[in-house]
Design an enzyme around this catalytic site. Structure first.
Site, short mmCIF file in Angstrom:
data_model
loop_
_atom_site.label_atom_id
_atom_site.label_comp_id
_atom_site.label_asym_id
_atom_site.label_seq_id
_atom_site.Cartn_x
_atom_site.Cartn_y
_atom_site.Cartn_z
N GLY A 1 0.80 -1.09 -0.02
CA GLY A 1 -0.06 -0.01 -0.13
C GLY A 1 1.07 1.20 -0.05
O GLY A 1 0.53 2.27 0.60
N ASN B 1 1.37 3.08 -2.62
CA ASN B 1 0.84 4.04 -3.86
C ASN B 1 0.56 5.59 -3.08
O ASN B 1 0.22 6.32 -4.01
CB ASN B 1 -0.13 3.58 -4.79
CG ASN B 1 -1.08 3.34 -3.99
OD1 ASN B 1 -1.43 2.07 -3.14
ND2 ASN B 1 -2.32 3.93 -3.81
N THR B 2 0.18 5.66 -1.76
CA THR B 2 -0.18 6.76 -1.31
C THR B 2 -0.27 6.93 0.13
O THR B 2 0.36 5.70 0.67
CB THR B 2 -1.80 6.81 -1.55
OG1 THR B 2 -2.40 8.14 -0.99
CG2 THR B 2 -2.75 5.74 -0.91
N GLY B 3 -0.43 7.91 0.93
CA GLY B 3 -0.50 7.89 2.36
C GLY B 3 1.01 7.61 2.93
O GLY B 3 1.98 7.96 2.55
N ILE B 4 0.72 7.04 4.31
CA ILE B 4 1.99 6.64 4.82
C ILE B 4 3.03 5.88 4.25
O ILE B 4 4.29 6.30 4.54
CB ILE B 4 1.52 6.28 6.30
CG1 ILE B 4 0.74 7.06 7.25
CG2 ILE B 4 2.65 5.68 7.11
CD1 ILE B 4 0.30 6.43 8.39
N GLY B 5 2.60 4.92 3.47
CA GLY B 5 3.28 4.19 2.90
C GLY B 5 4.29 4.78 2.04
O GLY B 5 5.20 4.58 1.65
N TYR C 1 -12.55 -2.43 12.48
CA TYR C 1 -11.12 -1.91 12.19
C TYR C 1 -10.30 -2.15 13.37
O TYR C 1 -9.12 -2.63 13.35
CB TYR C 1 -11.22 -0.50 11.76
CG TYR C 1 -9.88 0.38 11.88
CD1 TYR C 1 -9.11 -0.06 10.52
CD2 TYR C 1 -9.50 1.25 12.54
CE1 TYR C 1 -7.94 0.67 10.41
CE2 TYR C 1 -8.18 1.72 12.53
CZ TYR C 1 -7.58 1.63 11.27
OH TYR C 1 -6.30 2.13 11.12
N1 LIG Z 1 -4.19 7.64 8.89
C1 LIG Z 1 -4.12 7.33 10.43
O1 LIG Z 1 -4.44 8.55 11.03
C2 LIG Z 1 -3.71 6.23 10.58
C3 LIG Z 1 -3.47 5.06 9.83
N2 LIG Z 1 -3.16 3.75 10.62
C4 LIG Z 1 -2.57 2.83 9.48
O2 LIG Z 1 -1.53 3.00 8.62
C5 LIG Z 1 -1.69 2.31 7.65
C6 LIG Z 1 -1.56 3.34 6.21
O3 LIG Z 1 -2.68 3.88 6.32
P1 LIG Z 1 -2.63 5.47 5.69
O4 LIG Z 1 -1.58 5.57 4.94
O5 LIG Z 1 -3.28 6.14 6.51
O6 LIG Z 1 -4.09 5.21 4.64
P2 LIG Z 1 -4.23 5.41 3.13
O7 LIG Z 1 -5.65 4.88 2.87
O8 LIG Z 1 -3.62 6.53 2.58
O9 LIG Z 1 -3.34 4.19 2.35
C7 LIG Z 1 -3.79 2.78 2.65
C8 LIG Z 1 -2.93 1.92 1.36
O10 LIG Z 1 -3.46 0.65 1.50
C9 LIG Z 1 -3.92 0.29 0.24
N3 LIG Z 1 -4.90 -0.92 0.14
C10 LIG Z 1 -6.20 -0.76 0.65
N4 LIG Z 1 -6.64 -2.02 0.45
C11 LIG Z 1 -5.80 -2.80 -0.29
C12 LIG Z 1 -5.66 -4.27 -0.64
N5 LIG Z 1 -6.79 -4.97 -0.60
N6 LIG Z 1 -4.62 -4.63 -1.26
C13 LIG Z 1 -3.38 -3.86 -1.28
N7 LIG Z 1 -3.46 -2.69 -0.75
C14 LIG Z 1 -4.58 -1.90 -0.34
C15 LIG Z 1 -4.30 1.58 -0.49
O11 LIG Z 1 -4.47 1.05 -1.73
P3 LIG Z 1 -5.51 2.21 -2.85
O12 LIG Z 1 -4.81 3.48 -2.94
O13 LIG Z 1 -5.35 1.32 -4.08
O14 LIG Z 1 -6.82 1.85 -2.12
C16 LIG Z 1 -3.36 2.38 -0.02
O15 LIG Z 1 -2.19 2.26 -0.75
C17 LIG Z 1 -2.80 1.60 7.50
O16 LIG Z 1 -2.62 0.14 8.00
C18 LIG Z 1 -3.69 2.26 8.62
O17 LIG Z 1 -4.38 1.19 9.25
C19 LIG Z 1 -2.94 3.63 11.72
C20 LIG Z 1 -3.37 4.62 12.71
C21 LIG Z 1 -3.96 5.97 12.34
C1 LIG Z 2 -9.69 15.22 17.93
C2 LIG Z 2 -10.63 15.00 17.09
C3 LIG Z 2 -11.04 13.99 16.34
C4 LIG Z 2 -10.16 12.73 16.31
C5 LIG Z 2 -10.17 11.84 15.96
C6 LIG Z 2 -9.08 10.85 16.42
C7 LIG Z 2 -8.23 10.81 17.35
C8 LIG Z 2 -8.91 9.75 15.39
C9 LIG Z 2 -8.15 8.66 15.27
C10 LIG Z 2 -8.19 7.74 14.55
C11 LIG Z 2 -7.24 6.85 14.14
C12 LIG Z 2 -6.46 6.27 15.31
C13 LIG Z 2 -7.41 6.06 13.12
C14 LIG Z 2 -6.62 4.95 12.40
O1 LIG Z 2 -6.18 3.92 13.23
C15 LIG Z 2 -12.10 13.83 15.37
C16 LIG Z 2 -13.24 12.85 15.71
C17 LIG Z 2 -11.62 13.99 14.19
C18 LIG Z 2 -13.01 15.28 15.39
C19 LIG Z 2 -12.99 15.82 16.68
C20 LIG Z 2 -11.51 16.25 17.24
#
Ligand SMILES: NC(=O)C1=CN([C@@H]2O[C@H](COP(=O)(O)OP(=O)(O)OC[C@H]3O[C@@H](n4cnc5c(N)ncnc54)[C@H](OP(=O)(O)O)[C@@H]3O)[C@@H](O)[C@H]2O)C=CC1
Ligand SMILES: CC1=C(/C=C/C(C)=C/C=C/C(C)=C/C=O)C(C)(C)CCC1
Length: 330
Positions: free
Chosen positions: A60, A62-66, A214
Site C-alpha cells: 500500500g 502508492n499513497t499515504g504513510i506507505g 477496524y
Molecule cells: N491515517 C491514520 O490516521 C492512521 C493510519 N493507520 C494505519 O496506517 C496504515 C496506512 O494507512 P494510511 O496511509 O493512513 O491510509 P491510506 O488509505 O492513505 O493508504 C492505505 C493503502 O492501503 C492500500 N490498500 C487498501 N486495500 C488494499 C488491498 N486490498 N490490497 C493492497 N493494498 C490495499 C491502499 O491502496 P489504494 O490506494 O489502491 O486503495 C493504500 O495504498 C494502515 O494500516 C492504517 O490502518 C493507523 C493509525 C492511524
Molecule cells: C480530536 C478530534 C477528532 C479525533 C480523531 C481521532 C483521534 C481519530 C483517530 C483515528 C485513528 C487512530 C485512525 C486510524 O487508526 C475527530 C473525531 C476527528 C474530530 C474531533 C476532534
C-alpha cells in the site's frame, strides 16, 4: 415593557460576547495550528543510516504513510518494491519518488491483499526476481468499510489488514531469514485498544460494526507481531508493530462523517511524512533487536492494551489464521 426590552438586549449582548469569544478561540486555535501540529507531531526518525543494496517491500505504498515511507527508504539508497493493488497508481507514486530521490530502483508490483491468489502470485514473482529481502513493511490498510468479504470469504478488515499480511509474511519469510538481519514492520493503530478477537464471529456475520471491525483487525496486527517475534527468536529476523499517529491520509475514505471531520481538523493532524517516522524508525534504527515484538508510537516503545498482551489469544489467533489460509506455519 421597558423591563422586557432591557432583558432582551442583555440576552443579545450575552450572545454577542459568546460569539466573539468562540470566534476568537477558533481563530487562535487555527492560527496556532502549525505549532499545535508540531507539538503533537511526535517522534522523528533521526538515524542517518543509509541502506544501499538493501531490498524493501512496502504494501500500500502508492499513497499515504506507505508512500512517504517508500520515499525515505529510496532516498537512503534501498531498492524499494511498492506492492499495491492498482499498478497505475503505484507507477505514478514510483515515478514521483524516482524523480525526487534520484533512485531508479523503485519498482511497482501488483498485490491485492483481499485475494490470496494475488498474494501468492506477488510472492512467487518477487521470490523469482529477488534473492534478498531485508525489510518488509506491512502498511496497507482499510478502515470502516461497509460489511463486505474478500475473494476468499473473510470479513474485509480482518482479511486485508490481518490475514492478507499474515499470508504475505509467511510466503516471504524464508527470504527474510536468508537475508538476516532483517525486519518486519506491521502497521497497527491506537484503535487496537477498542479491539477484541471475537473467535466465535471472526467474520462479523452475527454482529457487524465497521468501526469495531477496524479495531479488531488492528488488535490482530499487534497480536500477530508479538507471536511472530516470539517464533523468530534466534533467526536474525525481528518484528515491530507501529501506531503512526493520527495522520492526514485517505484512510477515512469509507466514512463520510470521518472525511468531513478529517477535512475540518486537518491542520491539527500529522502529515503523511510525519506519520511515516515511526515505521522508518522501526525499519532503520540500530540496536532495536532486543525490542522485537513490541509496539511503537512516536518513535518510542509505547503501552499496549491488556488484550494485546494476551499470549493465549495471540497463539489461538495464529492457529486460526493458519487454518483459514490453509497453511502450516509452526
Ligand atoms: N491515517 C491514520 O490516521 C492512521 C493510519 N493507520 C494505519 O496506517 C496504515 C496506512 O494507512 P494510511 O496511509 O493512513 O491510509 P491510506 O488509505 O492513505 O493508504 C492505505 C493503502 O492501503 C492500500 N490498500 C487498501 N486495500 C488494499 C488491498 N486490498 N490490497 C493492497 N493494498 C490495499 C491502499 O491502496 P489504494 O490506494 O489502491 O486503495 C493504500 O495504498 C494502515 O494500516 C492504517 O490502518 C493507523 C493509525 C492511524
Ligand atoms: C480530536 C478530534 C477528532 C479525533 C480523531 C481521532 C483521534 C481519530 C483517530 C483515528 C485513528 C487512530 C485512525 C486510524 O487508526 C475527530 C473525531 C476527528 C474530530 C474531533 C476532534
Amino acid at each position: 415593557m421597558v423591563k422586557a426590552a432591557t432583558i432582551a438586549t442583555e440576552e443579545v449582548d450575552k450572545m454577542l460576547v459568546i460569539l466573539v469569544l468562540c470566534t476568537s478561540f477558533l481563530s487562535i486555535l487555527y492560527l496556532t495550528a502549525p505549532s499545535i501540529r508540531k507539538f503533537f507531531a511526535g517522534g522523528v526518525c533521526t538515524t542517518n543510516v543509509r541502506i544501499p543494496g538493501k531490498v524493501v517491500v512496502i504494501t500500500g505504498a502508492n499513497t499515504g504513510i506507505g508512500k512517504e515511507t517508500a520515499r525515505e527508504l529510496a532516498r537512503r539508497g534501498a531498492r524499494v518494491y511498492i506492492a499495491c493493488r492498482d499498478v497505475l497508481k503505484g507507477e505514478s507514486a514510483a515515478s514521483e519518488i524516482r524523480a525526487d530521490t534520484k533512485n531508479s530502483q523503485v519498482l511497482v508490483r501488483k498485490l491485492d491483499l483481499s485475494d490470496t491468489k494475488s498474494i501468492r502470485a506477488f510472492a512467487e514473482g518477487f521470490l523469482a526476481e529477488e534473492k534478498k529481502l531485508h525489510i518488509l513493511i506491512n502498511n496497507a490498510g482499510v478502515m470502516m468499510c461497509p460489511f463486505s468479504k474478500t475473494t476468499d470469504g473473510f470479513e474485509t478488515h480482518l482479511g486485508v489488514n490481518h490475514l492478507g499480511h499474515f499470508l504475505l509474511t509467511y510466503l516471504l519469510l524464508e527470504r527474510l531469514k536468508e537475508s538476516a538481519p532483517a525486519r518486519v514492520v506491521n502497521l497497527s493503530s491506537v484503535a487496537h485498544l477498542g479491539g477484541k478477537i471475537r473467535f466465535h464471529d471472526l467474520h462479523g456475520e452475527k454482529r457487524y460494526c465497521s468501526g469495531f471491525a477496524y479495531c479488531h483487525s488492528k488488535l490482530a496486527n499487534v497480536l500477530f507481531t508479538r507471536e511472530l517475534a516470539r517464533r523468530l527468536q534466534g533467526t536474525g529476523v525481528t518484528a515491530y508493530v507501529v501506531h503512526p499517529g493520527v495522520v492526514m491520509s485517505e484512510i477515512v475514505r469509507h466514512s463520510f462523517l470521518l472525511c468531513l471531520l478529517w477535512r475540518l481538523f486537518s491542520p491539527f493532524f500529522k502529515s503523511t511524512r510525519q506519520g511515516a517516522q515511526t515505521s522508518l524508525y522501526c525499519a532503520l534504527e540500530e540496536g532495536l533487536e532486543p525490542l522485537s515484538g513490541k509496539y511503537f508510537s512516536d518513535c518510542k516503545r509505547t503501552w499496549v492494551s491488556p488484550r494485546a498482551r494476551d499470549k493465549k489469544t495471540a497463539e489461538r489467533l495464529w492457529n486460526v489464521s493458519c487454518e483459514l489460509l490453509g497453511i502450516q506455519w509452526e
